[in-house]
Design a protein around this motif. Structure first.
Motif, short mmCIF file in Angstrom:
data_model
loop_
_atom_site.label_atom_id
_atom_site.label_comp_id
_atom_site.label_asym_id
_atom_site.label_seq_id
_atom_site.Cartn_x
_atom_site.Cartn_y
_atom_site.Cartn_z
N PRO A 64 0.84 -1.20 0.00
CA PRO A 64 0.00 0.00 0.00
C PRO A 64 0.87 1.25 0.00
CG PRO A 64 -0.20 -1.20 2.09
CD PRO A 64 0.72 -1.97 1.23
N HIS A 65 0.43 2.24 -0.75
CA HIS A 65 1.14 3.51 -0.83
C HIS A 65 0.09 4.60 -0.91
CE1 HIS A 65 4.53 6.13 -1.67
NE2 HIS A 65 3.85 6.66 -2.67
N GLY A 66 -0.32 5.10 0.25
CA GLY A 66 -1.42 6.06 0.29
C GLY A 66 -2.71 5.36 -0.13
N SER A 67 -3.40 5.94 -1.07
CA SER A 67 -4.65 5.34 -1.56
C SER A 67 -4.41 4.39 -2.73
CB SER A 67 -5.64 6.45 -2.00
OG SER A 67 -5.08 7.18 -3.07
N ARG A 68 -3.16 4.21 -3.09
CA ARG A 68 -2.80 3.35 -4.23
C ARG A 68 -1.98 2.17 -3.75
NH1 ARG A 68 -1.41 6.37 -9.53
NH2 ARG A 68 -3.47 7.13 -9.93
N THR A 69 -1.65 1.32 -4.70
CA THR A 69 -0.79 0.18 -4.44
C THR A 69 0.46 0.33 -5.29
OG1 THR A 69 -2.70 -1.23 -4.04
CG2 THR A 69 -0.64 -2.33 -4.52
N ARG A 70 1.61 0.08 -4.68
CA ARG A 70 2.89 0.16 -5.40
C ARG A 70 3.40 -1.27 -5.60
NH1 ARG A 70 7.30 4.28 -3.38
NH2 ARG A 70 6.61 5.53 -5.13
N THR A 71 3.86 -1.57 -6.81
CA THR A 71 4.40 -2.89 -7.13
C THR A 71 5.92 -2.81 -7.14
OG1 THR A 71 2.46 -3.43 -8.46
CG2 THR A 71 4.43 -4.76 -8.82
#
Length: 100
Positions: A64-71
């Motif tokens: 999770p990265h804030g309201s997004r997802t980081r791959t």
């Protein structure tokens, strides 16, 4: 342990070779950094990463990265061995050309 030279068709595709080479010296890189460095679209990178993941050469981890997802992409020990062998084979082939 030294990996013997071995041509790897899976890694040899230019984008996959660049992806594995980028991942080799680092613990992990995020998807966006790889995409921007290679100057390719999300879909093109996704396809190449999927091939590498299915082969067991790369691990993709989502965080999770804030309201997004980081791959995050990581080269596995199997991927490192395959890359080392492929590069050794490319060096062996290139050496044949320079002996003249």
């Amino acid at each position: 342990m030294v990996t013997p030279p071995a041509f790897d068709d899976l890694i040899h595709a230019p984008n996959r070779l660049q992806i594995t080479a980028m991942l080799a010296p680092v613990e992990a890189l995020d998807f966006a950094t790889v995409r921007e460095t290679l100057q390719i679209s999300d879909s093109v990178l996704s396809k190449h990463v999927r091939v590498l993941v299915e082969a067991g050469y790369v691990r993709a981890t989502k965080t999770p990265h804030g309201s997004r997802t980081r791959t995050w992409l990581t080269l596995t020990p199997e991927g490192r061995s395959a890359l080392d062998g492929h590069l050794a084979e490319l060096r062996r082939i290139a050496a044949m050309a320079s002996t003249r």
